[in-house]
Design an enzyme around this catalytic site. Structure first.
Site, PDB file in Angstrom:
ATOM      1  N   ALA A 118       0.830  -1.204   0.000  1.00 57.06           N
ATOM      2  CA  ALA A 118       0.000   0.000   0.000  1.00 57.06           C
ATOM      3  C   ALA A 118       0.865   1.254   0.000  1.00 57.06           C
ATOM      4  O   ALA A 118       0.562   2.233  -0.702  1.00 57.06           O
ATOM      5  CB  ALA A 118      -0.943  -0.007   1.204  1.00 57.06           C
ATOM      6  N   ASP A 119       1.934   1.255   0.786  1.00 57.92           N
ATOM      7  CA  ASP A 119       2.834   2.414   0.799  1.00 57.92           C
ATOM      8  C   ASP A 119       3.469   2.635  -0.567  1.00 57.92           C
ATOM      9  O   ASP A 119       3.559   3.773  -1.051  1.00 57.92           O
ATOM     10  CB  ASP A 119       3.932   2.189   1.836  1.00 57.92           C
ATOM     11  N   LYS A 120       3.933   1.563  -1.195  1.00 55.77           N
ATOM     12  CA  LYS A 120       4.634   1.723  -2.464  1.00 55.77           C
ATOM     13  C   LYS A 120       3.678   2.125  -3.588  1.00 55.77           C
ATOM     14  O   LYS A 120       4.040   2.920  -4.465  1.00 55.77           O
ATOM     15  CB  LYS A 120       5.400   0.447  -2.791  1.00 55.77           C
TER      16      LYS A 120
END
Length: 402
Positions: free
Chosen positions: A176-178
């Protein structure tokens, strides 16, 4: 050598050369966005508190440098500022006044409380692209909640599909962060294009972990909800992916088209399945995928990876080896396309990192600098801002800089 090897003195100008980015961000989502802009040629200055980005403490570590931090923070300079002090905030404001982009991933309103919100910054820098990447967005009932990758995965509805309703499972890395990083970088580049076409006027761009991950996932997950005005038969969650065991490991394929299916049957000596009504159309295979791959297990178990993959290439069947990371780093196509880059560093020796994901014919992305030590470029950056040696010493004595 299993990766491209470079020195750190690459001078090729990427498509964002000449742009300055001030990054006030920690962990993964903001720093990875800044790294991509740096790879594209931008001058990225990372503002850190005296303790540094928390990612600096992650192991493995060599000579005080974290591998994990390094993989999200190359092509940047680091300056240490105390943004809780008046002088530290003023230095940050002076620095941002020289920037094209400021990137932050604090909770909403944090930058405003520091006196560094967009409405203040644009007064001295009307062309500024202000990119704020939050957990849940700048307003709404969740705006002040803390957000991390697996919190977003839990909310998204994907975990019962990745695992099962009885045993929900996340994707076991920080996807999700990437995803948020890639989409935020896209949004920044779009805002820069708008600035170029509209007289140099900047704007605020807001993204969030929740909304970017939803945009990434939902094209796959919304098929049962697309038609809102008509009743349709819903399709169950079907696991169409199945590793196939061979003598020396596993292979995996996605057999979509009928010629691919027929080729695989011939490779494994199971021509009897070609006319089997359970498998002879794409939809039949989807609904019977587990049974289909079960039928192939015995034949596959008598073959090696090399034998099966050579025949798959001959018959145009999309199958690949199930590799370890070490095996992927030795893969000839990964080497040829520079999925990995080795850098010779005078302090840390040879380091390995992922290559950039796009190839540009005339303005290539590049790795020019390793990740910075904490505050490594503080004096250099302040000198560029016109600060005298006495002013820098006074700021250090006042602990406004680290």
């Amino acid at each position: 050598m299993p990766a491209k090897s470079e020195s750190q003195n690459t001078t090729e100008a990427g498509p964002c050369a000449g742009l300055r980015v001030v990054e006030i961000a920690t962990m993964v989502s903001g720093p990875y966005t800044g790294q991509m802009l740096g790879d594209l040629g931008a001058d990225v200055i990372k503002i850190e508190a005296s303790g540094g980005d928390p990612m600096r403490t992650n192991h493995p570590m060599h000579e005080g440098m974290s591998a994990y931090f390094s993989l999200f923070n190359r092509n940047k300079k680091s300056i240490c500022l105390d943004l809780k002090s008046d002088e530290g905030r003023q230095i940050a404001a002076d620095l941002i006044s020289t920037a094209d982009i400021v990137l932050e991933n604090f909770r909403p309103d944090t930058m405003e409380r520091l006196g560094l919100g967009y409405d203040v910054l644009k007064e001295s820098n009307p062309g500024l692209i202000y990119a704020g990447l939050s957990g849940f967005g700048t307003d709404g009932p969740y705006k002040n909640k803390p957000a991390y990758d697996h919190v977003i995965q839990a909310l998204s509805g994907s975990m019962p599909i990745m695992g099962s309703p009885e045993n929900p499972a996340p994707i076991p890395h920080i996807i999700a962060d990437k995803v948020a990083s890639i989409m935020t970088c896209n949004a920044i580049l779009a805002a820069l294009l708008h600035r170029e076409r509209n007289g140099g006027v900047g704007q605020k761009v807001s993204t969030s972990l929740m909304k970017t991950y939803a945009a990434f996932l939902m094209p796959d997950l919304l098929n049962n909800f697309y038609f809102q005005s008509a009743p349709v038969q819903k399709i169950p969650n079907i696991r169409i992916h199945h590793p196939l065991k061979v003598k020396d490991g596993y292979v995996m394929g996605h057999v979509q088209l009928n010629p691919q299916f027929q080729g695989l049957c011939r490779i494994l000596g199971r021509e009897d399945l070609i006319e089997d009504e359970r498998f002879n159309t794409p939809w039949a295979r989807i609904f019977n995928y587990a049974l289909f791959w079960k039928e192939l297990e015995e034949s596959a178990s008598r073959m090696s990876k090399a034998e099966l993959l050579a025949l798959a290439d001959e018959h145009g069947v999309p199958i690949a080896s199930v590799n370890t990371v070490e095996e992927f780093m030795e893969d000839p196509q990964a080497i040829h396309t520079e999925c990995f880059i080795d850098i010779e560093d005078p302090e840390y020796g040879r380091t390995r990192m992922a290559g950039f994901f796009a190839d540009f014919e005339t303005s290539p992305a590049s790795v020019r600098m390793r990740a910075p030590k904490l505050g490594e470029h503080t004096e250099e950056i302040l000198t560029e801002l016109g600060k005298s040696g006495e002013e820098i010493a006074a700021a250090r004595n006042a602990r406004a800089i680290g």
